[in-house]
Structures are given as structure tokens and as C-alpha cells.
Design a protein around this motif. Sequence first.
Motif, mmCIF file in Angstrom:
data_model
loop_
_atom_site.group_PDB
_atom_site.id
_atom_site.type_symbol
_atom_site.label_atom_id
_atom_site.label_comp_id
_atom_site.label_asym_id
_atom_site.label_seq_id
_atom_site.Cartn_x
_atom_site.Cartn_y
_atom_site.Cartn_z
ATOM 1 N N GLY A 366 0.876 -1.230 -0.093
ATOM 2 C CA GLY A 366 -0.014 0.084 -0.025
ATOM 3 C C GLY A 366 0.892 1.064 0.117
ATOM 4 N N GLU A 367 2.330 1.237 -0.080
ATOM 5 C CA GLU A 367 3.181 2.296 -0.040
ATOM 6 C C GLU A 367 2.723 3.202 -1.247
ATOM 7 N N GLY A 368 2.767 4.431 -0.851
ATOM 8 C CA GLY A 368 2.586 5.541 -2.138
ATOM 9 C C GLY A 368 1.125 5.655 -2.486
ATOM 10 N N PHE A 369 0.329 5.356 -1.550
ATOM 11 C CA PHE A 369 -1.200 5.237 -1.896
ATOM 12 C C PHE A 369 -1.431 4.497 -3.328
ATOM 13 N N THR A 370 -1.036 3.401 -3.169
ATOM 14 C CA THR A 370 -1.354 2.541 -4.217
ATOM 15 C C THR A 370 -2.777 2.094 -4.609
ATOM 16 N N THR A 371 -3.624 2.516 -3.436
ATOM 17 C CA THR A 371 -5.247 1.827 -3.712
ATOM 18 C C THR A 371 -5.691 3.165 -4.319
ATOM 19 N N ALA A 372 -5.069 4.329 -4.538
ATOM 20 C CA ALA A 372 -6.072 5.608 -5.133
ATOM 21 C C ALA A 372 -6.743 5.144 -6.167
ATOM 22 N N THR A 373 -6.338 4.397 -7.251
ATOM 23 C CA THR A 373 -7.159 4.090 -8.489
ATOM 24 C C THR A 373 -8.270 3.293 -8.045
ATOM 25 N N GLY A 374 -7.995 2.310 -7.167
ATOM 26 C CA GLY A 374 -9.291 1.654 -6.598
ATOM 27 C C GLY A 374 -10.428 2.391 -6.414
ATOM 28 N N VAL A 375 -10.075 3.489 -5.423
ATOM 29 C CA VAL A 375 -11.008 4.601 -4.770
ATOM 30 C C VAL A 375 -11.749 5.251 -5.871
ATOM 31 N N ALA A 376 -10.886 5.934 -6.853
ATOM 32 C CA ALA A 376 -11.486 6.686 -7.873
ATOM 33 C C ALA A 376 -12.303 5.717 -8.760
ATOM 34 N N ASP A 377 -12.021 4.222 -8.944
ATOM 35 C CA ASP A 377 -12.837 3.562 -9.723
ATOM 36 C C ASP A 377 -14.152 3.300 -9.055
ATOM 37 N N GLN A 378 -13.915 3.117 -7.608
ATOM 38 C CA GLN A 378 -15.358 3.039 -6.802
ATOM 39 C C GLN A 378 -16.227 4.063 -6.922
ATOM 40 N N LEU A 379 -15.587 5.506 -6.985
ATOM 41 C CA LEU A 379 -16.485 6.542 -7.276
ATOM 42 C C LEU A 379 -17.107 6.683 -8.463
ATOM 43 N N ALA A 380 -16.342 6.183 -9.149
ATOM 44 C CA ALA A 380 -16.905 6.308 -10.957
ATOM 45 C C ALA A 380 -18.109 5.257 -10.869
ATOM 46 N N MET A 381 -18.029 3.913 -10.374
ATOM 47 C CA MET A 381 -18.833 3.032 -10.479
ATOM 48 C C MET A 381 -20.157 3.503 -9.776
ATOM 49 N N GLY A 382 -20.101 4.459 -8.749
ATOM 50 C CA GLY A 382 -21.330 5.055 -8.173
ATOM 51 C C GLY A 382 -22.021 6.076 -8.844
ATOM 52 N N GLY A 383 -21.499 6.445 -10.338
ATOM 53 C CA GLY A 383 -21.999 7.573 -10.920
ATOM 54 C C GLY A 383 -21.103 8.766 -11.202
ATOM 55 N N LEU A 384 -20.154 8.828 -10.351
ATOM 56 C CA LEU A 384 -19.250 10.039 -10.574
ATOM 57 C C LEU A 384 -18.329 10.089 -11.961
ATOM 58 N N PRO A 385 -18.583 11.103 -12.662
ATOM 59 C CA PRO A 385 -17.379 10.986 -13.835
ATOM 60 C C PRO A 385 -15.973 10.652 -13.597
ATOM 61 N N PHE A 386 -15.353 9.938 -14.186
ATOM 62 C CA PHE A 386 -14.080 9.108 -13.472
ATOM 63 C C PHE A 386 -12.989 10.436 -13.459
ATOM 64 N N ARG A 387 -12.970 11.455 -14.215
ATOM 65 C CA ARG A 387 -12.163 12.345 -14.195
ATOM 66 C C ARG A 387 -12.476 13.426 -12.973
ATOM 67 N N THR A 388 -13.641 13.310 -12.553
ATOM 68 C CA THR A 388 -13.846 14.138 -11.202
ATOM 69 C C THR A 388 -13.365 13.251 -10.180
ATOM 70 N N ALA A 389 -13.786 12.158 -10.164
ATOM 71 C CA ALA A 389 -13.210 11.161 -9.056
ATOM 72 C C ALA A 389 -11.579 11.202 -8.962
ATOM 73 N N HIS A 390 -11.079 11.044 -10.231
ATOM 74 C CA HIS A 390 -9.676 11.139 -10.361
ATOM 75 C C HIS A 390 -9.178 12.522 -9.674
ATOM 76 N N ILE A 427 -15.620 3.042 0.997
ATOM 77 C CA ILE A 427 -14.151 3.751 0.382
ATOM 78 C C ILE A 427 -13.032 2.986 1.424
ATOM 79 N N GLU A 428 -13.651 3.110 2.777
ATOM 80 C CA GLU A 428 -12.355 2.513 3.596
ATOM 81 C C GLU A 428 -12.075 1.222 3.271
ATOM 82 N N LYS A 429 -12.858 0.301 2.784
ATOM 83 C CA LYS A 429 -12.473 -0.927 2.371
ATOM 84 C C LYS A 429 -11.579 -1.277 1.046
ATOM 85 N N ARG A 430 -11.876 -0.274 0.273
ATOM 86 C CA ARG A 430 -10.875 0.160 -1.048
ATOM 87 C C ARG A 430 -9.905 0.387 -0.652
ATOM 88 N N LEU A 431 -9.461 1.069 0.539
ATOM 89 C CA LEU A 431 -8.208 1.649 0.968
ATOM 90 C C LEU A 431 -7.292 0.453 1.209
#
Length: 491
Positions: A366-390, A427-431
Amino acid sequence: MTDPTGAESTAHTDGTAVRGDRFSGGPARGFLSSLGADARIFEADIAVDRAHVVMLAETEIIDATAAGTILQALDTIAIEGHDALEGGEDVHEAIESAVIEQVGPEGGKMHTARSRNDEVATCIRYRLREDLLEAIDAAIGLREAFAAVATDHRETVMCGFTHLQPAQPTTLAHWAVSYERALTRDTERLFEAFDRTNQSPLGSCAFGGTPFPIDRERTATLLGFDGLVENAMDGASSRDFLLEATTALAGLATTLSGIAEDLVIYANRGFVELDDDYASTSSIMPQKKNPDSIELVRSTAGIAHAGVTGLLNTLKGLPRAYNIDLQNATPHAWDTVDAVTEATTVTAGAIATATFQVETLEAAAGEGFTTATGVADQLAMGGLPFRTAHEIVAQAAQHGSDLEAIRDAADEILEEPLETYCSENTIEKRLDPSQSVADRSSRGGPAPAAIDSQLELLTTELTEHENELEARNQSLVSAHEQLAEVTHQYV
């Protein structure tokens, strides 16, 4: 039958029995000679001579008695070995001279209806195909080592990198399979190089064929070739099969260099410990354990790439048909196949005996916030535009890699609450790196289920390639046995 060669000279071990006194010496004699380097194709030349003589007898170009005498002489030369050859411009001339030395002018019939041009081309192909099968065997062994690592570490989470920076969580199995897949393609290219190498040019003569009623198919069969190089000029002068083989080996060496680099870096990070057989200590710093063998593997790519470059520059601009420049082409292939096959075998041993430090790998996942993409993906799956989630996750990364930083970034960027798109619990799980890996179950991904599918595929392909290798090896063994059997009918 009269002697079609007109061989009347007395035997001389310096090669004058073959080429006459006019070219018996001079300051360039040693420069022209490849006899020492030709030790590698000594056995190939004996086999080619035997097959050719058998064919000459079967087609009644020479009589059976002459064939038997020549074949018996070749048996003696084979037993005595390359080192017993007393001289000659190359191994082909030296063997022919030795035959004439033993049996007299009748020995000159051995060279009927052929040239050293097609003879050497055949010998090179004969030997190279065996070397290619050894390289394929080594590559399969390395693939098996990676498959074992993948099987044992389906759920071992680790950090995946891009640009050598922490990128996304993955698994050790996913890493191992990635290299096994690259090695599979390397193996396939080597098989293809073997198949194009395993075509017989024998009978092409100097380049223009022969008036004798030879049977090229017969010699090809006796030598275990799959077919013929149909055009005589092409057969005598082409060396693109060397280039193809060396290029395939250079590709394998490039894969090896990547594996070696990873292992050196992973050893530095404490992710892996190499077995003592593949490491050494410093001559002055006793606490060190250096991945020396792997560093040499990494450098093997330089040898292989040099082989390709050397071949390309030797072959470029050569006119048809034969040119003795080709004498300097072959060593590039030998150097490359030897170095790459050995490096592949060493790498397989290093991987098979390495100890991967599971706890260290998982702690760094998990070093260097490697789960960041997973969190952004989860937000996008909830309907948020991926670029906004990014954007949200990127801003959060500047202040921390926890839920609070993500919440603060969302409050600043979004007009509605974060939980409109995803609960904080999710989100906590995706971290969690392990959960991030488990989520990535798409085809080819690192999730255990996806890895299982990849393992099933690679296991099938490994079995297929092992069977293909065995079939090719057995074909060569059968041809060798057939040649020995038919030869003994004359001796």
C-alpha cells in the motif's frame, strides 16, 4: 563405375589433396582458416558426409565399395575427434583430406556432387537446430519456475510499479505470470526459428546445382531435416536463418534482463532473498549478499544484441551467391545461443530456489497510496465522472491517503455529499490493498480467480510446448539412428 571426381592427387594433410598446390600456403592461409572454430560443427560435418556418401551409393553415382571405404574412414575420424585433424582451411577440407589420407584417391569421391558451400550451410543448420532445442528447453524450464511461484502465491499481495514508482497493488502471482507469458512468446519465436532452420540446403552445390542425379530428399531425411531449401543459390548463400535464430534469442535475453532487474531491485528492497548458489559476498564487506549471477544475466542482453548487430552488419550488402564473409557470421550466432541458454538456465534456478518475503511484500503493497485508483474506480462506479473522481483522489493524495483526506477533497470539489456516490465504509474497504486486488477480477487481472484462469491457460500451453519439444528432439534422434543403421550396411 569410373571415378566422376577425377581425383588423382596424393594425400596431404595441409589440404593440397583437396585444392592443389597452387593454394597450399601463403601469409593468408592462417587468416582464412576457420578450423579451430569449426570444432563446434565437427560432428555435424561427419553426419553430413555420411548421409551424402550413402546417397551417392544409393543413386549409383559411386559404387558401394567406394562408399564403404569412405564411410569406414569417417568412422575412424569421428572416433579420433576434431583435435586429431592435422590441417586444412576448415573442418570440411580437413576431414576430406583425412579421408584421402586413409583410403587414397578413392576418398575424393566423397565430394562428388557437392560444394563446401552447401556442405557448410548444412552443417551450420544441423548444429544450430540442436542448440535452439536446448534454448527452448531452458525457456520452458524458466516458465515452469514462474508457474510454480504463481501457483504458490495467488494471494500474496505486493506493490506493482510503473516508472519504478508505487502504482497499484497486485500479487506475486500476477507478476510471475506476466513474465511467464513473455517467455511463452519467446519460446514460440524459437520454435519458429527452429522450423526454418531445419531445412536442408545439401545438394545446392556451389550455388548452381549439379548434373549428377542426386536425391536431395534422401539426404534431408537421413539428416532429420523437415524439408529442402528449394533454390540452390538461396541454399548455399543465405544465412537469414542465423539472423532469425539470433534475433529470437536476443528477444529472450531482453526478457531475462527485465527479470534480472526486478530481482536486483526486489533483493534491494528485501522482497526476495536469492539462494546462496546464485549470490556472493563482497571481497571486503562480509555482511553483503550480492545478486551477482542475476546481474550477469542482465548483461547477457548485451551479448545477444551484439550478436544481432554483428550478423546484420556481416550479412548486409553481400552479393549472390557465396562469399567467405559468411565465415565470420556464424560465430555471432554461437556466442549468442551459448550465452542466452546458460543465462536462461541460471535464471530458472534462481527463481526456483528464491525465497519471496511475503510479509515484506504485503507490508509494502500500500505504499505511495497504491489504492488510489481503486478508490477513484469505486467513485466512478457510483456514477461520478471518472475524471472528477480522479481529481478528488489526486487532491487527497497531497494531504494523506486516508478516508479523511478523501472526504475533505470531496467536500471541496463536489456540490453534493460524497456518500451520494459511495459510502465511506466502502471507500474504507477500497483503501485495503488486498481488497483492491480482489476487486480487479477482470480477465488478465490479479484477483485470485483471474489468476486461476491464467494458470490454466499457461499450464495447457506449457504442456503443448513440452510435447512439441519432445517431438522435435525425437525426430532428430530417429534420424540419427536411421543414418547409423544405413551407414553400417556399407561398412
